[in-house]
Each structure stands twice: as C-alpha cells, then as structure tokens.
Scaffold this active site. Structure first.
Site, short mmCIF file in Angstrom:
data_model
loop_
_atom_site.label_atom_id
_atom_site.label_comp_id
_atom_site.label_asym_id
_atom_site.label_seq_id
_atom_site.Cartn_x
_atom_site.Cartn_y
_atom_site.Cartn_z
CG ASP A 15 -0.70 -13.20 8.70
OD1 ASP A 15 -1.64 -12.83 7.97
OD2 ASP A 15 0.00 -14.20 8.46
N GLY A 18 -7.92 -11.23 7.66
CA GLY A 18 -8.88 -11.90 6.79
C GLY A 18 -9.58 -13.03 7.53
NE ARG A 28 -9.03 -11.34 2.28
CZ ARG A 28 -8.10 -11.96 3.02
NH1 ARG A 28 -8.38 -13.11 3.59
NH2 ARG A 28 -6.91 -11.44 3.17
CG HIS A 32 -7.84 -5.54 5.75
ND1 HIS A 32 -6.80 -6.33 6.17
CD2 HIS A 32 -8.20 -6.02 4.52
CE1 HIS A 32 -6.52 -7.24 5.24
NE2 HIS A 32 -7.36 -7.08 4.24
CG LEU A 126 6.71 4.17 19.37
CD1 LEU A 126 6.25 2.99 20.23
CD2 LEU A 126 5.68 4.43 18.29
NE ARG A 182 4.08 -17.36 5.24
CZ ARG A 182 3.07 -18.20 5.47
NH1 ARG A 182 3.30 -19.43 5.85
NH2 ARG A 182 1.82 -17.79 5.32
C1 FPP Z 1 -2.71 -9.44 7.09
O1 FPP Z 1 -3.98 -9.96 7.19
C2 FPP Z 1 -2.64 -8.02 7.11
C3 FPP Z 1 -2.35 -7.20 6.03
C4 FPP Z 1 -2.37 -7.58 4.63
C5 FPP Z 1 -1.96 -5.82 6.20
C6 FPP Z 1 -2.11 -5.23 7.53
C7 FPP Z 1 -3.17 -4.22 7.51
C8 FPP Z 1 -3.79 -3.76 8.61
C9 FPP Z 1 -3.42 -4.17 9.98
C10 FPP Z 1 -4.91 -2.82 8.51
C11 FPP Z 1 -4.57 -1.46 8.07
C12 FPP Z 1 -3.31 -0.93 8.60
C13 FPP Z 1 -3.14 0.34 8.95
C14 FPP Z 1 -1.81 0.84 9.36
C15 FPP Z 1 -4.24 1.29 8.96
P1 FPP Z 1 -4.44 -10.96 6.07
O2 FPP Z 1 -5.40 -10.25 5.20
O3 FPP Z 1 -3.25 -11.53 5.36
O4 FPP Z 1 -5.14 -12.06 6.92
P2 FPP Z 1 -5.30 -13.60 6.55
O5 FPP Z 1 -3.92 -14.19 6.52
O6 FPP Z 1 -6.12 -14.13 7.69
O7 FPP Z 1 -6.01 -13.67 5.24
#
Ligand code: FPP
Length: 228
Positions: A15, A18, A28, A32, A126, A182
C-alpha cells in the site's frame, strides 16, 4: 507452518504507491511504476533469504472502483512486468502463480499469466503468488461452489483444497505498508494464525533491509496457535 521460527509464507499488502507519487508532485501511476520495482527487489531478496511463498496483493476485487485510466495503467504495467520478469524468475528459480478470478482480465493478460505459470512451473525456489482480481470473500464463495459441485463433505481439508491457495501453506507473516491497519479482504482464511506487522513505509520505499528487520521481529514472537 514455518519451521525454526522462519516464515515460510509471507503475504504483503503493498500500500502507498499513490501517496508516494503525490508526495513528489507526480501522477499516481508513477507510484505504481516505482512499486513494481519494489516487487522485483523484494521477491528476489525473499528468495535469497529462503522464504518459500511470497503472496503480493497486486489488484483487489475492489480496485475496479478506481478511475478507468488508473485501472488501464495497472493492467498494462502488470502485463509488462510479467513479460519482463520471466528471465529473472528462471535465473533465481522462482515459480509464478496467480490467485484470484483472472477471467475478468483481457485475454492477452490472461494468456501472459498462464504462460508465466507454465514456463516457471518446475522452479524449486520461492513461489511468487500475485493476488489478481482477488478478494477473500469472493475466493471463499467460489470455494464453497466448488465444494458443492464436487459434492464433498464440508471440512477444513476439503475446503482448503478448493481455495485458490490449494497446496500452499497458510500465511506465517502478514506485512502491510503505508500505515493502514486493516486486512482489506486479503487472505482471511489463510491469515487465521498469521503474525502481523504494520509499517508506515510507503510501498515504493520498502527495502530489503526492512523486510529483514521484520523477519527478525517475527523470529522473536511466540506463536501459540491458540494453545498455552
Ligand atoms: C496500493 O497503492 C497498491 C495497489 C493498488 C496495487 C499494487 C500495485 C503495485 C505494487 C504495482 C504493480 C504491481 C506489479 C506486480 C507489477 P495505492 O494506490 O492504494 O496507494 P495509496 O493508498 O497511497 O493511494
């Protein structure tokens, strides 16, 4: 279950991508992109440390509620990541597996996922498990349907064999980054006896050193599994 207090199965809620980007005045999606680099580093490092299963929450059943452009970007990033990762997985004996209902993805992404699973299936190190269009409630309902279809007795063993994680041990250590505390519909059954660790680090900033520290903390915990 882990032996010698070392976590055999680590699950991570990645998490904060963004916020990482917004803190830098970036879009954002840049978060990612950076997050995908952390996925690679943490996967390779976990393999080196001897972790057997690493399950990463990459796209939840609720993530479809994000803006269309962000979803499209995440889908493209995922496909690019999987295609780029094959050689690295083979070099490091890493097996790939997806959990979740991938039938909602484009045919091209579904094929890339299956191709990656097939080409890495003999790897002995793994297993990286990406949770893709994954939601624990959805998984549990699908498992119940499978149990019914097969007319199986309802017991723990049969139920676990119908989960997407069939054959994979339950989670020993759950980590969530970015300060949120959570579970967000993640591996509710499999986390029944997981030790949990919450860090305020945003996922793109999460380092191999930090996961080592968390594993050290895990080793000191007393796991009683309901006993005394
Ligand atoms: C949360 O950050 C993350 C996600 C919605 C998905 C996780 C995705 C990645 C780690 C990148 C791509 C993954 C792979 C396997 C290539 P958020 O956008 O909810 O962040 P925020 O809470 O700060 O808005």
């Amino acid at each position: 279950m882990s032996s010698n207090n070392f976590p055999e199965h680590i699950a991570i809620i990645m998490d904060g991508n963004g916020r990482w980007a917004e803190n830098r005045g970036l879009k954002r999606t840049a978060g990612h992109e950076e997050g995908a680099k952390t996925v690679r580093n943490i996967t390779i490092h976990s393999a080196k440390l001897g972790v057997k299963y690493l399950t990463l929450y990459a796209f939840s059943t609720e993530n479809w509620n994000r803006p269309k452009l962000e979803i499209e970007y995440l889908m493209r990033l995922l496909e690019k990541y999987l295609k780029n990762e094959l050689d690295i997985f083979l070099q490091n004996s890493i097996k790939f597996k997806a959990i979740g209902d991938i039938s909602k993805f484009s045919k091209s992404l579904q094929n890339t996922i299956k191709d990656m699973e097939e080409k890495t299936k003999n790897a002995k190190g793994l297993t990286q498990i990406l949770a893709l269009n994954y939601g624990s409630k959805d998984e549990i309902l699908r498992a119940i349907k499978k149990l019914n279809e097969k007319n199986l007795e309802v017991n723990e063993e049969n139920f676990e064999a119908c989960l997407d994680t069939a054959g994979i041990p339950n989670v020993d250590l759950l980590i969530r980054t970015s300060g949120e505390i959570r579970l967000s519909n993640y591996l509710l059954w499999q986390n029944a006896y997981a030790e949990m660790f919450f860090t305020t680090t945003l996922w793109p900033d999460f380092t191999t050193l930090e996961i080592e520290d968390i594993i050290e903390d895990f080793k000191k915990r007393q796991r009683r599994f309901g006993a005394v």
